[in-house]
Design a protein around this motif. Sequence first.
Motif, PDB file in Angstrom:
ATOM      1  N   GLU A 197      82.012 -44.420  56.414  1.00  0.00           N
ATOM      2  CA  GLU A 197      81.943 -45.361  55.367  1.00  0.00           C
ATOM      3  C   GLU A 197      82.260 -46.750  55.804  1.00  0.00           C
ATOM      4  N   VAL A 198      81.476 -47.715  55.463  1.00  0.00           N
ATOM      5  CA  VAL A 198      81.640 -49.229  55.871  1.00  0.00           C
ATOM      6  C   VAL A 198      81.588 -49.969  54.316  1.00  0.00           C
ATOM      7  N   ALA A 199      82.087 -51.115  54.437  1.00  0.00           N
ATOM      8  CA  ALA A 199      81.820 -52.249  53.422  1.00  0.00           C
ATOM      9  C   ALA A 199      80.813 -53.477  53.819  1.00  0.00           C
ATOM     10  N   VAL A 200      80.104 -53.656  53.168  1.00  0.00           N
ATOM     11  CA  VAL A 200      79.097 -54.673  53.419  1.00  0.00           C
ATOM     12  C   VAL A 200      78.980 -55.767  52.495  1.00  0.00           C
ATOM     13  N   GLN A 232      68.432 -51.112  61.597  1.00  0.00           N
ATOM     14  CA  GLN A 232      67.717 -50.589  62.955  1.00  0.00           C
ATOM     15  C   GLN A 232      68.788 -50.744  64.191  1.00  0.00           C
ATOM     16  N   ASP A 233      69.837 -51.626  64.093  1.00  0.00           N
ATOM     17  CA  ASP A 233      70.836 -51.673  65.134  1.00  0.00           C
ATOM     18  C   ASP A 233      72.024 -50.674  64.795  1.00  0.00           C
ATOM     19  N   GLY A 234      71.666 -50.084  63.913  1.00  0.00           N
ATOM     20  CA  GLY A 234      72.633 -48.717  63.728  1.00  0.00           C
ATOM     21  C   GLY A 234      74.144 -48.761  62.982  1.00  0.00           C
ATOM     22  N   TYR A 235      74.035 -49.988  62.479  1.00  0.00           N
ATOM     23  CA  TYR A 235      75.266 -50.451  61.771  1.00  0.00           C
ATOM     24  C   TYR A 235      75.373 -49.849  60.670  1.00  0.00           C
ATOM     25  N   VAL A 236      74.074 -49.904  59.637  1.00  0.00           N
ATOM     26  CA  VAL A 236      74.380 -49.272  58.250  1.00  0.00           C
ATOM     27  C   VAL A 236      73.065 -48.059  58.670  1.00  0.00           C
ATOM     28  N   GLN A 237      73.304 -46.966  57.864  1.00  0.00           N
ATOM     29  CA  GLN A 237      72.531 -45.849  57.642  1.00  0.00           C
ATOM     30  C   GLN A 237      72.003 -45.769  56.345  1.00  0.00           C
ATOM     31  N   ALA A 238      72.753 -46.063  55.482  1.00  0.00           N
ATOM     32  CA  ALA A 238      72.259 -46.103  53.904  1.00  0.00           C
ATOM     33  C   ALA A 238      73.255 -46.873  52.990  1.00  0.00           C
ATOM     34  N   SER A 253      81.277 -57.760  42.642  1.00  0.00           N
ATOM     35  CA  SER A 253      80.625 -59.024  42.573  1.00  0.00           C
ATOM     36  C   SER A 253      81.274 -60.129  42.236  1.00  0.00           C
ATOM     37  N   GLY A 254      81.430 -61.080  43.290  1.00  0.00           N
ATOM     38  CA  GLY A 254      82.427 -62.256  43.025  1.00  0.00           C
ATOM     39  C   GLY A 254      81.440 -63.541  42.823  1.00  0.00           C
ATOM     40  N   LYS A 255      82.040 -64.522  43.028  1.00  0.00           N
ATOM     41  CA  LYS A 255      81.316 -65.921  42.960  1.00  0.00           C
ATOM     42  C   LYS A 255      80.507 -66.088  44.193  1.00  0.00           C
ATOM     43  N   GLU A 256      80.874 -65.790  45.117  1.00  0.00           N
ATOM     44  CA  GLU A 256      80.165 -66.093  46.300  1.00  0.00           C
ATOM     45  C   GLU A 256      79.358 -64.785  47.228  1.00  0.00           C
ATOM     46  N   ALA A 257      79.682 -63.608  46.928  1.00  0.00           N
ATOM     47  CA  ALA A 257      79.483 -62.535  47.568  1.00  0.00           C
ATOM     48  C   ALA A 257      79.435 -61.433  46.690  1.00  0.00           C
ATOM     49  N   THR A 258      78.573 -60.334  47.067  1.00  0.00           N
ATOM     50  CA  THR A 258      78.771 -59.126  46.510  1.00  0.00           C
ATOM     51  C   THR A 258      79.424 -58.196  47.550  1.00  0.00           C
ATOM     52  N   VAL A 259      80.245 -57.108  47.392  1.00  0.00           N
ATOM     53  CA  VAL A 259      80.528 -56.244  48.277  1.00  0.00           C
ATOM     54  C   VAL A 259      80.059 -54.757  47.939  1.00  0.00           C
ATOM     55  N   TYR A 260      79.343 -54.118  48.889  1.00  0.00           N
ATOM     56  CA  TYR A 260      78.716 -52.644  48.732  1.00  0.00           C
ATOM     57  C   TYR A 260      79.494 -51.910  49.334  1.00  0.00           C
ATOM     58  N   SER A 261      79.364 -50.634  49.211  1.00  0.00           N
ATOM     59  CA  SER A 261      79.783 -49.592  50.180  1.00  0.00           C
ATOM     60  C   SER A 261      78.523 -49.026  50.731  1.00  0.00           C
ATOM     61  N   ALA A 262      78.691 -48.382  52.010  1.00  0.00           N
ATOM     62  CA  ALA A 262      77.281 -48.169  52.819  1.00  0.00           C
ATOM     63  C   ALA A 262      77.832 -47.095  53.846  1.00  0.00           C
ATOM     64  N   LEU A 263      76.924 -46.185  54.275  1.00  0.00           N
ATOM     65  CA  LEU A 263      77.288 -45.199  55.367  1.00  0.00           C
ATOM     66  C   LEU A 263      76.980 -46.054  56.570  1.00  0.00           C
TER      67      LEU A 263
END
Length: 252
Positions: A74-77, A44-50, A57-67
């Motif tokens: 392209e951003v990393a989430v 909603q705030d426009g930081y991610v579109q899709a 996928s690590g022990k504490e977090a998973t990293v996704y690519s996103a638009l």
Amino acid sequence: DRIARKRDREFSQFRERVKDSDQFKVEQSVFDDATLAALYKLVQDGYVQAFGGPISSGKEATVYSALGDEENGEVAVKIYRINASNFRDMREYLVGDPRFEELGGDKKRVVLAWVRKEFANLKRAIKAGVRVPEPLAVQRNVLVMEFMGNDGRRAPTLADARLENPETAYEVVKEYMRRLFDSGLVHGDLSEYNILVSNGELCIIDVGQAVTYHHPNSGEFLTRDCANIASFFQREGLDVHGDELENWIREN
Ligand code: ATP
Ligand code: MN
């Protein structure tokens, strides 16, 4: 009221969409309602579109690519699991940091502080002249940052990249470590696995556990970081030593 009902309906639709999409099926456990709400807010705030697929996928977090937005492309989430099994270890890294006092033993609060700490550490590193992914937004247990890649493909780690010139790479890493230390930070988990090679540039990542010099073990962490870096570059054929690296960082 009507607006609130509309908002609820839109959120349910968003949740169904996310739950149905293939890339999230692997990671059901991450997406409790509060995490979904955080993702929704970022959309909603426009930081991610899709959302794209998972990168790691690590022990504490998973990293996704996103638009991301138009400016960032392209951003990393990076999405942290609230139920991270080793949150006790995480707590160790918050000890003595004046920015995160009084957290107590609450798991959720520790993880949320961790994400804000990673965001703040990225900002501080940039200010110190260290190349890290630019942090773009943080929402609860989700961090959005610049995607490091080579022509749209994610950047390899230093461990996977083929180095043409290890001498130069070592000089860069050494200088980054000095600048971080100068700004009051010790990475604490630095190795060839937390440095990316992005379009010929070295980029330090994973600074969530980085501590300030207030931390009782910051000296130990610096020694370990230096040992890891020196042993990687030794394997690349350089005559370097962890203790020399540490002395240089402390004295310059
Ligand atoms: P680990 O437990 O494996 O160290 P982690 O959960 O601490 O992982 P990171 O080290 O921050 O998470 O990221 C894991 C991997 O995701 C990295 O090795 C890298 O391949 C990828 N990655 C992280 N951040 C980015 C980014 N900004 N751009 C591109 N890829 C990234
Ligand atoms: Mn890592």
